[in-house]
Design an enzyme around this catalytic site. Sequence first.
Site, PDB file in Angstrom:
ATOM      1  N   ASP A   1     -51.111  36.325  89.551  1.00  0.00           N
ATOM      2  CA  ASP A   1     -50.451  35.303  90.360  1.00  0.00           C
ATOM      3  C   ASP A   1     -50.548  35.745  91.817  1.00  0.00           C
ATOM      4  O   ASP A   1     -50.013  36.791  92.197  1.00  0.00           O
ATOM      5  CB  ASP A   1     -48.987  35.146  89.959  1.00  0.00           C
ATOM      6  CG  ASP A   1     -48.821  34.542  88.576  1.00  0.00           C
ATOM      7  OD1 ASP A   1     -49.780  33.905  88.098  1.00  0.00           O
ATOM      8  OD2 ASP A   1     -47.759  34.718  87.972  1.00  0.00           O
TER       9      ASP A   1
ATOM     10  N   ASN B   1     -48.525  28.037  78.759  1.00  0.00           N
ATOM     11  CA  ASN B   1     -47.416  28.862  79.229  1.00  0.00           C
ATOM     12  C   ASN B   1     -46.113  28.417  78.566  1.00  0.00           C
ATOM     13  O   ASN B   1     -46.073  27.416  77.866  1.00  0.00           O
ATOM     14  CB  ASN B   1     -47.280  28.728  80.746  1.00  0.00           C
ATOM     15  CG  ASN B   1     -48.575  29.025  81.471  1.00  0.00           C
ATOM     16  OD1 ASN B   1     -49.041  30.153  81.484  1.00  0.00           O
ATOM     17  ND2 ASN B   1     -49.178  28.000  82.078  1.00  0.00           N
TER      18      ASN B   1
ATOM     19  N   GLY C   1     -53.630  23.932  93.271  1.00  0.00           N
ATOM     20  CA  GLY C   1     -53.912  22.897  94.258  1.00  0.00           C
ATOM     21  C   GLY C   1     -55.190  22.114  94.053  1.00  0.00           C
ATOM     22  O   GLY C   1     -55.710  21.537  95.008  1.00  0.00           O
TER      23      GLY C   1
ATOM     24  N   ASP D   1     -47.225  23.887  81.555  1.00  0.00           N
ATOM     25  CA  ASP D   1     -46.005  24.648  81.849  1.00  0.00           C
ATOM     26  C   ASP D   1     -44.795  23.939  81.248  1.00  0.00           C
ATOM     27  O   ASP D   1     -44.076  23.209  81.951  1.00  0.00           O
ATOM     28  CB  ASP D   1     -45.808  24.784  83.369  1.00  0.00           C
ATOM     29  CG  ASP D   1     -46.915  25.580  84.019  1.00  0.00           C
ATOM     30  OD1 ASP D   1     -47.264  26.645  83.495  1.00  0.00           O
ATOM     31  OD2 ASP D   1     -47.431  25.138  85.063  1.00  0.00           O
TER      32      ASP D   1
END
Length: 600
Positions: free
Chosen positions: A297, A520, A384, A455
């Site tokens: 990350d 995730n 993004g 997510d």
Amino acid sequence: MEAASFTSTSQFLTAKSSSSSSSSTTSYPSFSSTSQSLYSLRYKPHAKALNCKSSRSFSVRASAGGADDSVVTLLDYGAGNVRSLRNAIKYLGFDIKDVQTPEDILKAKRLIFPGVGAFAPAMDVLNKKGMAEALCTYIEQDRPFLGICLGLQLLFESSEENGPVKGLGLIPGVVGRFDSSKGIRVPHIGWNALDIAKDTQILDDIGKSHVYFVHSYRATPSDDNREWISSTCKYGDNFIASIQRGNVHAVQFHPEKSGDVGLSVLRRFLNPKSGRTQKLVQGNASKLAKRVIACLDVRTNDKGDLVVTKGDQYDVREHTKENEVRNLGKPVDLAGQYYKDGADEVSFLNITAFRDFPLGDLPMLQVLRHASENVFVPLTVGGGIRDFKDGNGRYYSSLEVASEYFRSGADKVSIGSDAVYAAEEYLKSGVKTGKSSLEQISRVYGNQAVVVSIDPRRVYVRDPKAVEFRTIKVRNPGPNGEEYAWYQCTVSGGREGRPIGAYELAKAVEELGAGEILLNCIDCDGQGKGFDIDLIKLISDAVSIPVIASSGAGTVEHFSEVFKETNASAALAAGIFHRKEVPIQSVKEHLVKEGIEVRM
């Protein structure tokens, strides 16, 4: 590779300045005796293959000073990530000359063709540029050639990918799609074993090691093409993993992404007289391996430095008075270390940049460029990837953003929030518009290049019929004794819940063109108590594309648990690797003891 329709950003060769030199004109002989045997193997019974003309029509220039043994000619027609191959060639001490004209092919002393993308647009580019005929001539003269991935497939008679589409017709056979009804996941992504069919120098160091594949289409062995086959691979059925005839080689796998073993393949092609320069680790490869992925990350800290961080349930700040961003190291350094430690892939997630101006995020692009210089396993990047307008009102498509990632060294891009919005719209309308980032990128670069990152957050319910989303009976009841739960998808880094479940999202993005799912779980993130087995089993059973398990790993046993109890193809971890709590090698040694195949 997957179906694609190239845009102007990736369809043709990038214009490059060409250097002029003193040269004389000479003609290559039509065919040697070996070349005649190559030519006789061309397969044209149904007139599907390209009718390559004789090499007599070509006249080529030979350098007056003689060819440089340190130069390799690269046929890069402008699609996908070729930077990694360029870096591998330079890493091995060779210089690169790019093909700009058909004559450059015929002048080459050794030629590498890294086919990327889809069969039809690649053939279209070769034909429009006049390079298909030159390729046929070069190969039929039995001159040093190495095709990679699509560069192997194009040698065959035709392909079923958006077809039938005619190929170069040098090898008998039709390239077809893997059959997912046989219980395999398509695309074929990961490290698999080779069955060597005959001695061929470039494969001498492979032995029982794994090599990296990423493709949805393959050529199959037959009596007509058996003399060409140097190795096969088992995935559902046997398919052709490499071919060799004289000085002509091609491989379906990616040597530039296969670690030290892959570099040895390139080295032996580029310098046939070279012996083994280092002792390679001897593996025991027999089938597709489970992958262990290191995730980084990446974000800027409060001082403006780009750092690797890790959150607890997506919170990346230290619980101190300063409340600073948790700093676990430098991205390029960590990526290089994880490559040395045996990570099967490295994934970069840009968690703060690209919010307002993705293409202006030069530091992250530089991270990719520098990492790909010394990391020869697949690189994935996310953050993004969407359509946007800059401060001047100029519009940029998600395809342009992804293209810049690929040109900078990424092999796959990961799409998060934008994929959620696309799935919601698709489920509402039932129409594939082709305009979403997911659809655009998979159409151009193939679905194997697109990962969708999901997510979700667990939502407990007493009655599974009380919600419209797929629920499951959980092994650990909720805070009020609830026995059921559904998984609500989120966007914006987990900050906003959306009216769509993880099951519904996974099914939708598979239909829209995703090639892989990174799954995730906000509830498990940073907790070190293990992966959410209920969630991973739900999703990996629901789709036919590979699923990467993420969030919650704390011990080596958590990896064996997720591979034994679900159909996950890979498992990803971050914090335990960054903090050196659990080394990657320890994870793999444990998996081997548990009877789970991994790349060692």
